[in-house]
Write a protein that holds these residues in place. Structure first.
Motif, PDB file in Angstrom:
ATOM      1  N   ILE A  46       0.907  -0.994  -0.036  1.00 39.79           N
ATOM      2  CA  ILE A  46      -0.072   0.047  -0.049  1.00 39.79           C
ATOM      3  C   ILE A  46       0.883   1.211  -0.012  1.00 39.79           C
ATOM      4  O   ILE A  46       0.387   2.420  -0.729  1.00 39.79           O
ATOM      5  CB  ILE A  46      -1.025   0.097   1.047  1.00 39.79           C
ATOM      6  CG1 ILE A  46      -2.049   0.977   1.053  1.00 39.79           C
ATOM      7  CG2 ILE A  46      -0.218   0.088   2.441  1.00 39.79           C
ATOM      8  CD1 ILE A  46      -2.761   0.732  -0.149  1.00 39.79           C
ATOM      9  N   TRP A  50       0.331   4.157  -2.841  1.00 41.15           N
ATOM     10  CA  TRP A  50       0.108   5.682  -2.459  1.00 41.15           C
ATOM     11  C   TRP A  50       1.308   6.272  -2.994  1.00 41.15           C
ATOM     12  O   TRP A  50       0.882   7.572  -3.288  1.00 41.15           O
ATOM     13  CB  TRP A  50      -0.075   5.771  -0.999  1.00 41.15           C
ATOM     14  CG  TRP A  50      -1.310   5.193  -0.376  1.00 41.15           C
ATOM     15  CD1 TRP A  50      -2.407   4.844  -0.982  1.00 41.15           C
ATOM     16  CD2 TRP A  50      -1.487   4.787   1.082  1.00 41.15           C
ATOM     17  NE1 TRP A  50      -3.285   4.210  -0.084  1.00 41.15           N
ATOM     18  CE2 TRP A  50      -2.813   4.385   0.999  1.00 41.15           C
ATOM     19  CE3 TRP A  50      -0.922   4.736   2.079  1.00 41.15           C
ATOM     20  CZ2 TRP A  50      -3.381   3.848   2.465  1.00 41.15           C
ATOM     21  CZ3 TRP A  50      -1.429   4.636   3.436  1.00 41.15           C
ATOM     22  CH2 TRP A  50      -2.650   4.229   3.258  1.00 41.15           C
ATOM     23  N   THR A  55      -2.690   9.211  -1.974  1.00 46.45           N
ATOM     24  CA  THR A  55      -3.256   8.273  -0.610  1.00 46.45           C
ATOM     25  C   THR A  55      -4.883   7.716  -0.748  1.00 46.45           C
ATOM     26  O   THR A  55      -5.361   7.329   0.033  1.00 46.45           O
ATOM     27  CB  THR A  55      -3.066   9.023   0.660  1.00 46.45           C
ATOM     28  OG1 THR A  55      -3.717  10.195   0.539  1.00 46.45           O
ATOM     29  CG2 THR A  55      -1.413   9.157   0.862  1.00 46.45           C
ATOM     30  N   TYR A  58      -6.707   2.338  -3.573  1.00 50.28           N
ATOM     31  CA  TYR A  58      -6.868   1.267  -2.873  1.00 50.28           C
ATOM     32  C   TYR A  58      -7.473   0.210  -3.911  1.00 50.28           C
ATOM     33  O   TYR A  58      -7.744   0.224  -5.083  1.00 50.28           O
ATOM     34  CB  TYR A  58      -8.123   1.443  -1.965  1.00 50.28           C
ATOM     35  CG  TYR A  58      -9.399   1.785  -2.380  1.00 50.28           C
ATOM     36  CD1 TYR A  58     -10.447   1.043  -2.491  1.00 50.28           C
ATOM     37  CD2 TYR A  58      -9.621   3.261  -2.860  1.00 50.28           C
ATOM     38  CE1 TYR A  58     -11.590   1.030  -3.197  1.00 50.28           C
ATOM     39  CE2 TYR A  58     -11.154   3.449  -3.258  1.00 50.28           C
ATOM     40  CZ  TYR A  58     -11.775   2.533  -3.278  1.00 50.28           C
ATOM     41  OH  TYR A  58     -13.362   2.657  -3.991  1.00 50.28           O
ATOM     42  N   GLU A  60      -9.894  -3.025  -4.653  1.00 46.30           N
ATOM     43  CA  GLU A  60     -11.379  -3.648  -4.092  1.00 46.30           C
ATOM     44  C   GLU A  60     -11.374  -4.970  -4.739  1.00 46.30           C
ATOM     45  O   GLU A  60     -11.308  -5.124  -6.067  1.00 46.30           O
ATOM     46  CB  GLU A  60     -12.375  -2.687  -4.564  1.00 46.30           C
ATOM     47  CG  GLU A  60     -13.937  -3.066  -4.272  1.00 46.30           C
ATOM     48  CD  GLU A  60     -14.658  -1.925  -4.643  1.00 46.30           C
ATOM     49  OE1 GLU A  60     -15.159  -1.409  -3.650  1.00 46.30           O
ATOM     50  OE2 GLU A  60     -14.995  -1.705  -5.797  1.00 46.30           O
ATOM     51  N   SER A  76     -13.689  -4.381   2.694  1.00 44.19           N
ATOM     52  CA  SER A  76     -12.378  -4.023   2.939  1.00 44.19           C
ATOM     53  C   SER A  76     -12.087  -4.499   4.544  1.00 44.19           C
ATOM     54  O   SER A  76     -10.965  -4.712   4.775  1.00 44.19           O
ATOM     55  CB  SER A  76     -11.905  -2.578   2.870  1.00 44.19           C
ATOM     56  OG  SER A  76     -12.727  -1.926   3.986  1.00 44.19           O
ATOM     57  N   ALA A  84      -3.529  -4.811   3.071  1.00 47.05           N
ATOM     58  CA  ALA A  84      -4.055  -3.682   2.618  1.00 47.05           C
ATOM     59  C   ALA A  84      -4.725  -4.051   1.401  1.00 47.05           C
ATOM     60  O   ALA A  84      -4.944  -3.092   0.508  1.00 47.05           O
ATOM     61  CB  ALA A  84      -3.162  -2.535   2.451  1.00 47.05           C
TER      62      ALA A  84
END
Length: 107
Positions: A46, A50, A55, A58, A60, A76, A84
């Motif tokens: 992660i 980022w 940031t 993400y 999914e 999540s 993550a």
């Protein structure tokens, strides 16, 4: 935002399985691991995600069983997710006859 979009256009999201992709008799577990390939860079955590996409980026996960009409989102907070969202642990209980898993990168 346009830089992140351009970077996303040049990326490939790869999912690897620790134990193969087809299982017989519900007798096996596997870990699905995500690697994002952007240029020559491998993104597997992660912090690096980022650094590249900001940031708000993400992963999914979605899944669909054989008789489902569509895909459902895996929360999540699901205990099967780790790193993550870069890893999803699948057990025999998660696969009825056939289950499809997919992962989406959001930036």
């Amino acid at each position: 935002a346009s830089d992140a979009r351009a970077a996303l256009d040049d990326a490939v999201l790869r999912i690897d399985s620790s134990r193969g992709t087809a299982f017989k008799n519900n007798a096996i577990s596997t870990v699905l691991s995500v690697t994002i390939i952007r240029g020559g860079e491998l993104i597997t955590d992660i912090e690096t995600l980022w650094d590249v996409y900001g940031t708000r980026a993400y992963l999914e996960w979605w899944w669909r069983r054989l008789n489902d009409d569509g895909f459902g989102v895996i929360s999540s907070a699901d205990s099967r997710l780790s790193n993550a969202g870069f890893a999803l642990t699948i057990s025999p209980a998660d696969v009825d006859e056939q289950t499809v898993f997919q992962c989406i990168l959001h930036t």
